[in-house]
Design a protein around this motif. Structure first.
Motif, PDB file in Angstrom:
ATOM      1  N   PRO A   8      16.055  -7.209   9.643  1.00  0.00           N
ATOM      2  CA  PRO A   8      14.613  -7.591   9.196  1.00  0.00           C
ATOM      3  C   PRO A   8      14.337  -9.066   9.672  1.00  0.00           C
ATOM      4  CG  PRO A   8      16.157  -6.738   7.367  1.00  0.00           C
ATOM      5  CD  PRO A   8      17.090  -6.573   8.598  1.00  0.00           C
ATOM      6  N   GLU A   9      15.626  -9.817   9.917  1.00  0.00           N
ATOM      7  CA  GLU A   9      15.375 -11.254  10.717  1.00  0.00           C
ATOM      8  C   GLU A   9      14.903 -11.229  11.931  1.00  0.00           C
ATOM      9  OE1 GLU A   9      20.107 -10.181  10.892  1.00  0.00           O
ATOM     10  OE2 GLU A   9      18.225 -10.108   9.303  1.00  0.00           O
ATOM     11  N   ASP A  10      14.729 -10.174  12.600  1.00  0.00           N
ATOM     12  CA  ASP A  10      14.518 -10.130  14.166  1.00  0.00           C
ATOM     13  C   ASP A  10      12.927  -9.742  14.068  1.00  0.00           C
ATOM     14  OD1 ASP A  10      16.726 -10.754  14.880  1.00  0.00           O
ATOM     15  OD2 ASP A  10      17.555  -9.208  15.443  1.00  0.00           O
ATOM     16  N   ILE A  11      12.353  -9.354  12.715  1.00  0.00           N
ATOM     17  CA  ILE A  11      10.916  -9.019  12.826  1.00  0.00           C
ATOM     18  C   ILE A  11      10.077 -10.109  12.365  1.00  0.00           C
ATOM     19  CG2 ILE A  11       9.534  -7.281  11.418  1.00  0.00           C
ATOM     20  CD1 ILE A  11      11.895  -5.745  11.398  1.00  0.00           C
ATOM     21  N   ALA A  12       8.913  -9.875  13.121  1.00  0.00           N
ATOM     22  CA  ALA A  12       7.760 -10.874  12.704  1.00  0.00           C
ATOM     23  C   ALA A  12       7.006 -10.227  11.626  1.00  0.00           C
ATOM     24  CB  ALA A  12       7.098 -11.223  13.955  1.00  0.00           C
ATOM     25  N   TYR A  13       6.707 -11.247  10.513  1.00  0.00           N
ATOM     26  CA  TYR A  13       5.841 -10.803   9.455  1.00  0.00           C
ATOM     27  C   TYR A  13       4.536 -11.598   9.408  1.00  0.00           C
ATOM     28  CZ  TYR A  13      10.316  -9.131   8.161  1.00  0.00           C
ATOM     29  OH  TYR A  13      11.721  -8.279   8.181  1.00  0.00           O
ATOM     30  N   SER A  14       3.416 -10.817   9.109  1.00  0.00           N
ATOM     31  CA  SER A  14       2.143 -11.277   9.059  1.00  0.00           C
ATOM     32  C   SER A  14       1.634 -10.974   7.668  1.00  0.00           C
ATOM     33  CB  SER A  14       1.152 -10.862  10.015  1.00  0.00           C
ATOM     34  OG  SER A  14       1.445 -11.219  11.423  1.00  0.00           O
ATOM     35  N   TRP A  15       1.419 -12.376   7.018  1.00  0.00           N
ATOM     36  CA  TRP A  15       1.036 -12.105   5.635  1.00  0.00           C
ATOM     37  C   TRP A  15      -0.623 -12.545   5.174  1.00  0.00           C
ATOM     38  CZ3 TRP A  15       4.237 -10.228   1.890  1.00  0.00           C
ATOM     39  CH2 TRP A  15       5.480 -10.067   1.935  1.00  0.00           C
ATOM     40  N   TYR A  16      -1.259 -11.685   4.420  1.00  0.00           N
ATOM     41  CA  TYR A  16      -2.719 -11.504   4.383  1.00  0.00           C
ATOM     42  C   TYR A  16      -2.972 -11.643   2.807  1.00  0.00           C
ATOM     43  CZ  TYR A  16      -2.861 -10.072   9.260  1.00  0.00           C
ATOM     44  OH  TYR A  16      -2.831  -9.878  10.611  1.00  0.00           O
ATOM     45  N   SER A  17      -3.967 -12.280   2.354  1.00  0.00           N
ATOM     46  CA  SER A  17      -4.378 -12.199   1.138  1.00  0.00           C
ATOM     47  C   SER A  17      -5.983 -12.147   1.070  1.00  0.00           C
ATOM     48  CB  SER A  17      -4.352 -13.611   0.315  1.00  0.00           C
ATOM     49  OG  SER A  17      -4.651 -13.630  -1.062  1.00  0.00           O
ATOM     50  N   ASN A  18      -6.214 -10.826   0.546  1.00  0.00           N
ATOM     51  CA  ASN A  18      -7.633 -10.458   0.482  1.00  0.00           C
ATOM     52  C   ASN A  18      -8.388 -10.504   1.913  1.00  0.00           C
ATOM     53  OD1 ASN A  18      -7.942  -9.825  -2.069  1.00  0.00           O
ATOM     54  ND2 ASN A  18      -8.607 -11.825  -2.640  1.00  0.00           N
ATOM     55  N   GLY A  19      -7.151 -10.086   2.971  1.00  0.00           N
ATOM     56  CA  GLY A  19      -7.739 -10.094   4.412  1.00  0.00           C
ATOM     57  C   GLY A  19      -7.585 -11.244   5.147  1.00  0.00           C
TER      58      GLY A  19
END
Length: 321
Positions: free
Chosen positions: A154-165
């Motif tokens: 999991p630490e080698d993965i990039a995460y993009s967070w969205y709130s209502n797009g």
């Protein structure tokens, strides 16, 4: 012949097209980001020829699955995480030209766990703490992404967070699998989405819709020795024959280091202000040989969340004769 190759990225899906004509063809997925063991519909489209007039054949891992005039859509169930399925669409146009579009489905998984850490619940509360208007939600992504037969940490993965797009840039990045996101004010729901991707282009996405709940003020009896009796919610009416102590519990009210730091309380008896022993406790002492009815109200406001407020009301019937 003219060869066209393009690579399309989706949720755990690699797509590429090879055309045997100077013609474009595209495959879209529904859902756009299929996960493991999920039904996905592939649809062929083109701006340069009429798909409905073409003869289309679909193949899965080299085996014919569907074919005929105008067969623009095809459905398949994906395999497990990282289990690839090669889907090919072969298109024969009315002029005899042929196009092939290949899509490699390699589904990846992800789940989202969320909690409302600032919403108040009493000790040993067995239910889930729910978010009130404008409160913040803490989310944790649990990705299951496989690359070349090995699970990606999991630490080698990039995460993009969205709130209502809307992309939350500060919350996104490599290894940022958790995020604290406020609910949108004056909205009946907030859609929170996370997209996780590794360095090899594998990706997964998940979306949850979170609904704000109203603060639920409740009254309980408090025993000086045993404490608050949470097994008995007094509701809106209480009958007594003697002295008692009330505990006021505002379920799901947003707190910051306790109910006293951001909350303001206004207690009133029959509309007249009174001072309780504490913000959340009041001892009621009816006079001897008295009978009557009193109305107790408690207004609570949150200085941190301006739209967050609630009113607790209790009708007290007493008879000490």
């Amino acid at each position: 012949r003219f060869y066209l190759a393009c690579l399309l990225f989706g949720l755990g899906v690699f797509s590429f097209a090879t055309a045997y004509a100077q013609t474009d063809a595209t495959i879209t997925l529904e859902p756009e980001h299929p996960g493991p063991y999920e039904k996905v519909t592939l649809t062929l489209s083109s701006y340069s020829f009429d798909v409905d007039l073409a003869t289309i054949s679909w193949f899965v891992n080299g085996k014919t699955a569907l074919g005929g005039p105008g067969e623009r859509s095809f459905s398949i169930t994906t395999g497990g995480v990282g289990e690839a399925s090669l889907v090919k669409a072969r298109i024969v146009l009315v002029n005899g030209e042929q196009i092939e579009v290949d899509t490699l489905l390699s589904p990846q998984g992800i789940s989202l766990i969320w909690e409302a850490p600032e919403s108040y619940t009493p000790p040993f509360y067995e239910g889930r703490s729910l978010p009130a208007e404008g409160s913040s939600i803490r989310l944790v992504a649990e990705p299951t992404i496989s690359s070349q037969g090995k699970r990606v940490p999991p630490e080698d993965i990039a995460y993009s967070w969205y709130s209502n797009g809307e992309l939350l840039t500060s919350a996104s990045g490599r290894g940022k699998r958790s995020a604290t996101i406020p609910l949108e004010y004056l909205s009946n729901s907030t859609k929170i989405r996370v997209v996780a991707r590794d360095t090899n282009g594998n990706s997964a996405a998940k979306e949850v819709t979170i609904y704000p709940t109203e603060v639920r003020p409740s009254f309980y009896l408090r025993d000086p020795t045993l404490g608050i009796d949470y097994s008995r919610n007094l509701g809106g009416r209480f009958e007594t024959t003697g002295e008692f102590t009330l505990a006021f519990v505002p379920y799901f009210f947003s707190t910051n280091n306790g109910l006293g730091s951001t909350a303001s309380y206004a207690w009133a008896l029959d509309g007249l202000p009174i001072e309780p022993e504490t913000n959340t406790a009041l001892t009621f002492r009816p006079q001897e040989s008295a009978v009557g009815l009193r109305t107790l109200t408690v207004n609570i406001n949150n200085s941190k969340r301006k739209l967050q407020k609630a009113v607790g009301k209790l009708t007290i019937l007493f008879d000490t004769r």
